[in-house]
Design an enzyme around this catalytic site. Structure first.
Site, PDB file in Angstrom:
ATOM      1  N   GLY A   1       2.491   4.523   6.697  1.00 52.11           N
ATOM      2  CA  GLY A   1       2.659   3.364   7.562  1.00 52.11           C
ATOM      3  C   GLY A   1       3.192   2.171   6.790  1.00 52.11           C
ATOM      4  CG  PHE A   2       2.910  -0.079   2.384  1.00 53.24           C
ATOM      5  CD1 PHE A   2       2.375  -1.351   2.409  1.00 53.24           C
ATOM      6  CD2 PHE A   2       3.874   0.213   1.432  1.00 53.24           C
ATOM      7  CE1 PHE A   2       2.798  -2.320   1.504  1.00 53.24           C
ATOM      8  CE2 PHE A   2       4.311  -0.744   0.528  1.00 53.24           C
ATOM      9  CZ  PHE A   2       3.766  -2.014   0.564  1.00 53.24           C
TER      10      PHE A   2
ATOM     11  CG  ASP B   1       0.763  -1.038   6.546  1.00 54.37           C
ATOM     12  OD1 ASP B   1       0.783  -0.671   7.741  1.00 54.37           O
ATOM     13  OD2 ASP B   1       0.184  -0.406   5.646  1.00 54.37           O
TER      14      ASP B   1
ATOM     15  CG  ASP C   1      -0.809   5.829   7.216  1.00 57.46           C
ATOM     16  OD1 ASP C   1      -1.917   5.723   7.770  1.00 57.46           O
ATOM     17  OD2 ASP C   1      -0.304   4.940   6.495  1.00 57.46           O
TER      18      ASP C   1
ATOM     19  CG  HIS D   1      -7.029   3.199  -0.478  1.00 57.84           C
ATOM     20  ND1 HIS D   1      -6.377   3.608  -1.608  1.00 57.84           N
ATOM     21  CD2 HIS D   1      -6.121   2.432   0.205  1.00 57.84           C
ATOM     22  CE1 HIS D   1      -5.141   3.115  -1.610  1.00 57.84           C
ATOM     23  NE2 HIS D   1      -4.958   2.399  -0.530  1.00 57.84           N
TER      24      HIS D   1
ATOM     25  NE  ARG E   1      -6.698   4.110   4.045  1.00 54.40           N
ATOM     26  CZ  ARG E   1      -5.448   3.686   3.913  1.00 54.40           C
ATOM     27  NH1 ARG E   1      -4.441   4.474   4.277  1.00 54.40           N
ATOM     28  NH2 ARG E   1      -5.194   2.491   3.436  1.00 54.40           N
TER      29      ARG E   1
HETATM   30  C1  SPV Z   1       0.277   3.744   3.289  1.00 51.52           C
HETATM   31  O1  SPV Z   1       1.072   4.148   2.419  1.00 51.52           O
HETATM   32  O2  SPV Z   1       0.639   3.383   4.418  1.00 51.52           O
HETATM   33  C2  SPV Z   1      -1.151   3.695   2.998  1.00 51.52           C
HETATM   34  C3  SPV Z   1      -1.612   3.566   1.598  1.00 51.52           C
HETATM   35  O3  SPV Z   1      -1.922   3.712   3.935  1.00 51.52           O
HETATM   36  S1  SPV Z   1      -1.894   1.880   1.288  1.00 51.52           S
HETATM   37  O4  SPV Z   1      -0.692   1.155   1.593  1.00 51.52           O
HETATM   38  O5  SPV Z   1      -2.253   1.794  -0.121  1.00 51.52           O
HETATM   39  O6  SPV Z   1      -2.995   1.423   2.124  1.00 51.52           O
HETATM   40 MG    MG Z   2      -1.060   3.180   5.719  1.00 52.70          MG
END
Ligand code: SPV
Ligand code: MG
Length: 291
Positions: free
Chosen positions: A44-45, A55, A82, A187, A156
């Site tokens: 998602g990021f 995000d 995600d 995380h 998560r």
């Molecule tokens: C993403 O890559 O969208 C994630 C990991 O969820 S983080 O950005 O580290 O939350």
């Molecule tokens: Mg994400």
């Protein structure tokens, strides 16, 4: 043929750890596959960033899923989708999981934050978590919505991100496993692996662990494997960061140099893009079908 979460299950059954790389568009996904990773992270990021957006639950499920479907069409790797907070409550999650499975995902990662979420790694982020029972209901909904029993539901746990400490993180992880989660993504935004290593050493559940070591890059694959409980390691945003690094460097050199003459040999030739676009197939089809 699309590979599925069976590949991840096989890797884990043999005591291995799957390596999954982020992608934000089909070309990136193709490069992830060519490089030899075990799976794709439909991040998602990365997708938000590729749209020039933060995000924070701004991109819709339809936008994210359409992009993931396009990546699935160009690759065969299993996809870890995600789904952020699942796009709503447990009722929404039923629909979300069905949609993602139909679109080609092999696993979903759903986080225990409230909607709208705030990206996890931002300093001083507003991190609000759902009550445990409510998230258990969302996990149960995800489990009941999957069609393929091998489809992985990854819960998560954001307790460390929210600053609640290891005990709270372990409690949540245990409750999520009890609700049916196949794996637990824990995380951390600490700059060293200690917090994650301590959590993993203290974890007594059966569910394998998933990590995203962006903030603590000293967590090499060797070090992660030594913990013996990690089933999937996700490289969370290295595709978009590599792309931004390359574009910033090349664009500024073109401006400084007043032309493309100096950078030409430092970027792939157009023929490499033709290869990725399979122009040889187009030529072959022209020979066969155009009269
Ligand atoms: C993403 O890559 O969208 C994630 C990991 O969820 S983080 O950005 O580290 O939350
Ligand atoms: Mg994400």
């Amino acid at each position: 043929m699309r590979k599925t979460s069976k590949n991840f299950r096989e890797i884990m059954a043999n005591g291995g750890m799957a390596r999954v790389m982020a992608a934000h568009n089909p070309l990136t996904a193709m490069l992830v596959e060519e490089a030899g990773f075990d799976g794709l992270w439909a991040s998602g990021f990365e997708f938000s960033a590729s749209q020039g957006l933060p995000d924070v639950s701004l991109v819709s499920m339809a936008e994210h899923i359409n992009n993931m479907r396009a990546m699935a069409e160009r690759t065969t790797l299993p996809i870890v989708a995600d789904i952020d907070t699942g796009y709503g409550n447990a009722i929404n999650v039923l629909h979300t999981v069905q949609q993602y499975e139909n679109a080609g995902a092999s696993c979903v990662v759903m986080e225990d934050k409230t909607f709208p979420k705030v990206t996890s790694l931002i300093a001083g982020g507003r991190q609000e978590l759902l009550p445990i029972e409510e998230f258990q209901g969302k996990i149960e909904a995800a489990v009941s919505a999957r069609k393929d029993p091998d489809f992985l539901i990854i819960a998560r746990d954001e307790a460390l991100i929210a600053g609640l400490g290891e005990e709270a993180a372990l409690e949540r992880a245990a409750k999520y496993e009890e609700a049916g989660a196949d794996m637990i993504l824990i995380h951390s935004k600490q700059k060293t692996p200690d917090e994650i290593e301590s959590f993993i050493n203290a974890w007594t559940g059966k569910a394998p662990i998933v990590i995203v070591p962006t903030a603590y890059p000293q967590m090499t694959e060797e070090r992660a494997k030594a913990l013996k409980k990690i089933g999937i390691l996700i490289y969370g945003n290295h595709a978009i960061r590599a792309a931004v690094t390359a574009m910033q460097q090349i664009f500024s050199r073109i401006i400084e140099d007043g032309g493309i003459h100096n950078v030409n040999n430092d970027i792939v030739p157009v023929s490499e893009i033709f290869r990725l676009q399979k122009m040889d197939e187009v030529k072959e089809n022209e020979r066969r079908f155009l009269r």
